[in-house]
Enzyme design. Structure first.
Site, PDB file in Angstrom:
ATOM      1  N   GLU A   1      12.674  44.664  11.800  1.00  0.00           N
ATOM      2  CA  GLU A   1      13.978  44.447  11.141  1.00  0.00           C
ATOM      3  C   GLU A   1      13.978  43.031  10.578  1.00  0.00           C
ATOM      4  O   GLU A   1      13.136  42.207  10.960  1.00  0.00           O
ATOM      5  CB  GLU A   1      15.110  44.626  12.164  1.00  0.00           C
ATOM      6  CG  GLU A   1      15.187  46.046  12.683  1.00  0.00           C
ATOM      7  CD  GLU A   1      16.360  46.285  13.625  1.00  0.00           C
ATOM      8  OE1 GLU A   1      17.105  45.327  13.934  1.00  0.00           O
ATOM      9  OE2 GLU A   1      16.515  47.438  14.039  1.00  0.00           O
ATOM     10  N   PRO A   2      14.969  42.717   9.727  1.00  0.00           N
ATOM     11  CA  PRO A   2      14.977  41.375   9.137  1.00  0.00           C
ATOM     12  C   PRO A   2      14.924  40.266  10.204  1.00  0.00           C
ATOM     13  O   PRO A   2      14.257  39.260  10.015  1.00  0.00           O
ATOM     14  CB  PRO A   2      16.298  41.343   8.349  1.00  0.00           C
ATOM     15  CG  PRO A   2      16.556  42.776   7.995  1.00  0.00           C
ATOM     16  CD  PRO A   2      16.009  43.592   9.126  1.00  0.00           C
TER      17      PRO A   2
ATOM     18  N   SER B   1       7.977  39.687  15.362  1.00  0.00           N
ATOM     19  CA  SER B   1       7.108  39.650  16.547  1.00  0.00           C
ATOM     20  C   SER B   1       7.896  40.026  17.797  1.00  0.00           C
ATOM     21  O   SER B   1       7.379  40.695  18.697  1.00  0.00           O
ATOM     22  CB  SER B   1       6.516  38.251  16.717  1.00  0.00           C
ATOM     23  OG  SER B   1       5.769  37.905  15.573  1.00  0.00           O
TER      24      SER B   1
ATOM     25  N   THR C   1       6.114  50.441   5.602  1.00  0.00           N
ATOM     26  CA  THR C   1       5.001  50.914   4.770  1.00  0.00           C
ATOM     27  C   THR C   1       5.224  52.376   4.411  1.00  0.00           C
ATOM     28  O   THR C   1       5.520  53.189   5.293  1.00  0.00           O
ATOM     29  CB  THR C   1       3.669  50.752   5.550  1.00  0.00           C
ATOM     30  OG1 THR C   1       3.447  49.362   5.785  1.00  0.00           O
ATOM     31  CG2 THR C   1       2.489  51.344   4.786  1.00  0.00           C
TER      32      THR C   1
ATOM     33  N   ARG D   1      -3.590  49.426  15.861  1.00  0.00           N
ATOM     34  CA  ARG D   1      -4.361  48.196  15.617  1.00  0.00           C
ATOM     35  C   ARG D   1      -5.821  48.506  15.311  1.00  0.00           C
ATOM     36  O   ARG D   1      -6.471  47.775  14.566  1.00  0.00           O
ATOM     37  CB  ARG D   1      -4.219  47.258  16.813  1.00  0.00           C
ATOM     38  CG  ARG D   1      -2.848  46.634  16.834  1.00  0.00           C
ATOM     39  CD  ARG D   1      -2.482  45.901  18.092  1.00  0.00           C
ATOM     40  NE  ARG D   1      -1.101  45.438  17.929  1.00  0.00           N
ATOM     41  CZ  ARG D   1      -0.317  45.024  18.911  1.00  0.00           C
ATOM     42  NH1 ARG D   1      -0.763  45.007  20.148  1.00  0.00           N
ATOM     43  NH2 ARG D   1       0.905  44.615  18.665  1.00  0.00           N
TER      44      ARG D   1
ATOM     45  N   ARG E   1     -25.991  36.205 -11.034  1.00  0.00           N
ATOM     46  CA  ARG E   1     -25.518  34.929 -11.595  1.00  0.00           C
ATOM     47  C   ARG E   1     -26.619  33.878 -11.518  1.00  0.00           C
ATOM     48  O   ARG E   1     -27.170  33.624 -10.444  1.00  0.00           O
ATOM     49  CB  ARG E   1     -24.283  34.458 -10.800  1.00  0.00           C
ATOM     50  CG  ARG E   1     -23.747  33.108 -11.199  1.00  0.00           C
ATOM     51  CD  ARG E   1     -23.117  33.154 -12.575  1.00  0.00           C
ATOM     52  NE  ARG E   1     -22.518  31.875 -12.926  1.00  0.00           N
ATOM     53  CZ  ARG E   1     -22.089  31.598 -14.147  1.00  0.00           C
ATOM     54  NH1 ARG E   1     -22.189  32.499 -15.119  1.00  0.00           N
ATOM     55  NH2 ARG E   1     -21.541  30.429 -14.414  1.00  0.00           N
TER      56      ARG E   1
ATOM     57  N   ILE F   1     -18.315  32.268  -3.727  1.00  0.00           N
ATOM     58  CA  ILE F   1     -19.609  32.638  -4.321  1.00  0.00           C
ATOM     59  C   ILE F   1     -19.446  33.012  -5.795  1.00  0.00           C
ATOM     60  O   ILE F   1     -20.303  32.730  -6.628  1.00  0.00           O
ATOM     61  CB  ILE F   1     -20.265  33.781  -3.498  1.00  0.00           C
ATOM     62  CG1 ILE F   1     -20.707  33.238  -2.130  1.00  0.00           C
ATOM     63  CG2 ILE F   1     -21.435  34.419  -4.243  1.00  0.00           C
ATOM     64  CD1 ILE F   1     -21.127  34.286  -1.123  1.00  0.00           C
TER      65      ILE F   1
ATOM     66  N   GLU G   1       1.295  44.815  12.262  1.00  0.00           N
ATOM     67  CA  GLU G   1       0.938  45.448  13.550  1.00  0.00           C
ATOM     68  C   GLU G   1       0.579  44.378  14.595  1.00  0.00           C
ATOM     69  O   GLU G   1      -0.321  44.557  15.410  1.00  0.00           O
ATOM     70  CB  GLU G   1      -0.130  46.527  13.379  1.00  0.00           C
ATOM     71  CG  GLU G   1       0.399  47.643  12.460  1.00  0.00           C
ATOM     72  CD  GLU G   1      -0.204  49.017  12.658  1.00  0.00           C
ATOM     73  OE1 GLU G   1      -0.813  49.265  13.702  1.00  0.00           O
ATOM     74  OE2 GLU G   1      -0.022  49.842  11.750  1.00  0.00           O
TER      75      GLU G   1
HETATM   76  C1  LIG Z   1       2.943  44.490   3.985  1.00  0.00           C
HETATM   77  C2  LIG Z   1       3.612  44.674   5.299  1.00  0.00           C
HETATM   78  C3  LIG Z   1       3.745  45.957   5.824  1.00  0.00           C
HETATM   79  C4  LIG Z   1       4.398  46.155   7.042  1.00  0.00           C
HETATM   80  N1  LIG Z   1       4.569  47.438   7.510  1.00  0.00           N
HETATM   81  C5  LIG Z   1       5.356  47.644   8.604  1.00  0.00           C
HETATM   82  C6  LIG Z   1       5.695  48.966   9.001  1.00  0.00           C
HETATM   83  O1  LIG Z   1       5.246  49.973   8.408  1.00  0.00           O
HETATM   84  N2  LIG Z   1       6.550  49.119  10.044  1.00  0.00           N
HETATM   85  C7  LIG Z   1       7.046  48.057  10.731  1.00  0.00           C
HETATM   86  O2  LIG Z   1       7.815  48.282  11.676  1.00  0.00           O
HETATM   87  N3  LIG Z   1       6.728  46.782  10.381  1.00  0.00           N
HETATM   88  C8  LIG Z   1       5.892  46.561   9.334  1.00  0.00           C
HETATM   89  N4  LIG Z   1       5.586  45.266   8.946  1.00  0.00           N
HETATM   90  C9  LIG Z   1       6.176  44.132   9.691  1.00  0.00           C
HETATM   91  C10 LIG Z   1       5.153  43.338  10.472  1.00  0.00           C
HETATM   92  O3  LIG Z   1       4.725  44.071  11.591  1.00  0.00           O
HETATM   93  C11 LIG Z   1       5.798  41.985  10.816  1.00  0.00           C
HETATM   94  O4  LIG Z   1       5.811  41.246   9.602  1.00  0.00           O
HETATM   95  C12 LIG Z   1       5.042  41.244  11.880  1.00  0.00           C
HETATM   96  O5  LIG Z   1       5.193  41.889  13.118  1.00  0.00           O
HETATM   97  C13 LIG Z   1       5.502  39.772  12.017  1.00  0.00           C
HETATM   98  O6  LIG Z   1       6.890  39.699  12.066  1.00  0.00           O
HETATM   99  P1  LIG Z   1       7.648  38.655  11.099  1.00  0.00           P
HETATM  100  O7  LIG Z   1       7.146  38.881   9.737  1.00  0.00           O
HETATM  101  O8  LIG Z   1       9.102  38.795  11.334  1.00  0.00           O
HETATM  102  O9  LIG Z   1       7.165  37.235  11.560  1.00  0.00           O
HETATM  103  P2  LIG Z   1       7.764  36.344  12.824  1.00  0.00           P
HETATM  104  O10 LIG Z   1       7.800  37.201  14.049  1.00  0.00           O
HETATM  105  O11 LIG Z   1       9.016  35.690  12.382  1.00  0.00           O
HETATM  106  O12 LIG Z   1       6.611  35.287  12.968  1.00  0.00           O
HETATM  107  C14 LIG Z   1       6.508  34.104  12.177  1.00  0.00           C
HETATM  108  C15 LIG Z   1       5.354  33.268  12.734  1.00  0.00           C
HETATM  109  O13 LIG Z   1       5.644  32.883  14.084  1.00  0.00           O
HETATM  110  C16 LIG Z   1       4.599  33.298  14.935  1.00  0.00           C
HETATM  111  N5  LIG Z   1       5.125  33.671  16.256  1.00  0.00           N
HETATM  112  C17 LIG Z   1       6.165  34.514  16.534  1.00  0.00           C
HETATM  113  N6  LIG Z   1       6.334  34.618  17.867  1.00  0.00           N
HETATM  114  C18 LIG Z   1       5.378  33.857  18.445  1.00  0.00           C
HETATM  115  C19 LIG Z   1       5.028  33.546  19.782  1.00  0.00           C
HETATM  116  N7  LIG Z   1       5.657  34.095  20.829  1.00  0.00           N
HETATM  117  N8  LIG Z   1       4.001  32.685  20.005  1.00  0.00           N
HETATM  118  C20 LIG Z   1       3.314  32.160  18.966  1.00  0.00           C
HETATM  119  N9  LIG Z   1       3.595  32.406  17.672  1.00  0.00           N
HETATM  120  C21 LIG Z   1       4.611  33.245  17.414  1.00  0.00           C
HETATM  121  C22 LIG Z   1       3.969  34.508  14.236  1.00  0.00           C
HETATM  122  O14 LIG Z   1       2.658  34.770  14.695  1.00  0.00           O
HETATM  123  C23 LIG Z   1       4.034  34.047  12.780  1.00  0.00           C
HETATM  124  O15 LIG Z   1       2.965  33.191  12.517  1.00  0.00           O
HETATM  125  C24 LIG Z   1       4.889  45.048   7.761  1.00  0.00           C
HETATM  126  C25 LIG Z   1       4.734  43.741   7.245  1.00  0.00           C
HETATM  127  C26 LIG Z   1       4.111  43.559   6.039  1.00  0.00           C
HETATM  128  C27 LIG Z   1       3.969  42.160   5.500  1.00  0.00           C
END
Ligand SMILES: Cc1cc2nc3c(=O)[nH]c(=O)nc-3n(C[C@H](O)[C@H](O)[C@H](O)COP(=O)(O)OP(=O)(O)OC[C@H]3O[C@@H](n4cnc5c(N)ncnc54)[C@H](O)[C@@H]3O)c2cc1C
Length: 387
Positions: free
Chosen positions: A130-131, A135, A161, A249, A274, A343, A369
């Site tokens: 969700e927005p 993680s 996706t 995964r 090349r 390269i 994921e």
């Molecule tokens: C192209 C694309 C397709 C996707 N498809 C799906 C889908 O089909 N279904 C679905 O449900 N989701 C999907 N996602 C969502 C994806 O799983 C999330 O983007 C991902 O889990 C990370 O969440 P976030 O983007 O909110 O980043 P955040 O959780 O906000 O993380 C931001 C940064 O903080 C770090 N961080 C967060 N918590 C910790 C911690 N405890 N310790 C250390 N570092 C931390 C993260 O590693 C990252 O570097 C998709 C995302 C993308 C970009």
């Protein structure tokens, strides 16, 4: 190109060839255009269903191929070598919604959904994020409230996706109440179909890579979901999602290996063609070392992936193995695509050659994921799990 350290069975070789030929015929000629226009070709779903690629892990009784995990991942790697966008659609569909319905669904749910999913008549999607819940996915706020036999779902799922083209979406929503929050154990998994009143496809993301895989928001506006579409127990949806993400995964790792291999193959060919300083650039040791490092990492990533896949099929707990495989493969994809651009020099930075696309596509494998940081957390936690 990269070494394959174990022999393939005849069935594995056949399925691998089928996937390679399909990708070369149906995807390769169009991929630059689709990438440029962020276009998803819907007919791919039906064609992949007809060849068995959308029911790879489903048993024969549901019209699946019923192959082992390694065979599925070999096919996925072949698709990803040509197009990482099609590969993620295939990975999500096979690893998440179909597996969740197979493992946790009722007989009625399996009967209603699995055959059309295997045939490619219904594409599957997975809506956990969700927005404000990435993680920390268990902090999701989409609410499910019981109303007679039905559930009313309200909230926004993000990053889904294939969400704009899916016929079946497994969506996670809170079933606990505001007064009595139960965290990860207060979430249900619902089988959502786009015909439900209150289902809306929202914003489509304009992405750096994977541009021909549609990634959308889904808005549930008081959406009425029949009780018969609740998967398993109303409070265990998050547990089902986490169990399924372990094998999801592996799919992303196979996708990442495909991208890395594509970069290695393109760079090896280019280095032979090349010429600078009156010789092919492959004669420079600096270039040879890059290619050697790329080939080594691709081979190591694939070996770890298939070890984890085989352990999973033996029923071993592979949480750590799945995270390790995804972590190594996604970092390999970034490493190899970066080296490939290097390269190619300036030609790697422009769209005349495919390596800039590989570079853009690779990045997301370190994010979705479970980010690489989250994989390291899972691995470190498992190291102490038996203390
Ligand atoms: C192209 C694309 C397709 C996707 N498809 C799906 C889908 O089909 N279904 C679905 O449900 N989701 C999907 N996602 C969502 C994806 O799983 C999330 O983007 C991902 O889990 C990370 O969440 P976030 O983007 O909110 O980043 P955040 O959780 O906000 O993380 C931001 C940064 O903080 C770090 N961080 C967060 N918590 C910790 C911690 N405890 N310790 C250390 N570092 C931390 C993260 O590693 C990252 O570097 C998709 C995302 C993308 C970009």
């Amino acid at each position: 190109m990269s070494a394959r350290l174990h022999d393939l069975t005849e069935e594995q070789s056949q399925i691998q060839s089928l996937a390679r030929e399909f990708a070369q015929r149906e995807i390769a000629p169009f991929i630059e255009k689709w990438d440029e226009e962020a276009y998803f070709e819907p007919s791919l779903v039906k064609k992949m269903g007809e060849l068995g690629f959308l029911g790879m892990l489903l048993p024969d009784e549901y019209e699946g191929l019923g192959v082992d995990t390694s065979t599925y991942l070999l096919a996925l790697e072949e698709i990803a070598v040509v197009d990482a966008s099609t590969a993620v659609m295939m990975s999500v569909h096979n690893s998440l919604p179909t597996q969740m319905i197979l493992r946790f669904g009722s007989t009625d749910q399996r009967e209603r959904f699995l055959r059309p999913m295997a045939r490619g008549e219904l594409l599957g999607a997975f809506a956990l994020s969700e927005p404000e819940a990435g993680s920390d996915a268990a902090s999701l706020t989409t609410q499910a409230v019981r109303d007679g036999d039905d559930w009313i779902l309200s909230g926004t799922k993000s990053w889904v996706t294939s969400g704009s083209h899916a016929g079946v979406i497994i969506a996670m929503a809170r079933t606990d109440t505001g007064q009595e929050r139960k965290g990860a154990r207060g979430i249900g998994a619902f089988i959502v179909t786009p015909d439900l009143a209150g289902f809306h496809v929202g914003k489509k993301e304009d992405k750096l890579g994977l541009r021909s895989s549609p990634t959308v928001q889904l808005n549930f506006d008081g959406m009425r979901v029949p009780g018969a579409n609740l998967l398993g127990e109303p409070h265990l949806g998050f547990v089902y999602a986490m169990k399924s993400l372990d094998s999801g995964r592996l799919g992303i790792a196979a996708q990442a290996i495909g991208i890395a291999r594509a970069a290695l193959e393109a760079a090896t060919a280019y280095a032979a063609e090349r010429r600078q300083f009156e010789q092919p650039i492959r004669d420079f040791q600096a270039i040879q070392f890059k290619l050697a490092d790329m080939a080594t990492r691709v081979t190591a990533s694939r070996a770890l992936l298939h070890l984890a896949a085989q352990a999973k099929d033996r029923g071993v707990n592979v949480k750590m193995g799945c995270s390790m495989a995804k972590l190594l493969a996604s970092e390999t994809a970034m490493f190899c695509t970066n080296q490939a651009v290097q390269i190619f020099g300036g030609y790697g930075y422009v769209k005349d050659y495919p390596v800039e696309r590989f570079f853009r596509d690779a990045k997301v494998t370190e994010i979705y994921e479970g980010t690489s940081e989250i994989q390291r957390i899972v691995i470190a936690r498992e190291l102490y799990a038996h203390d």
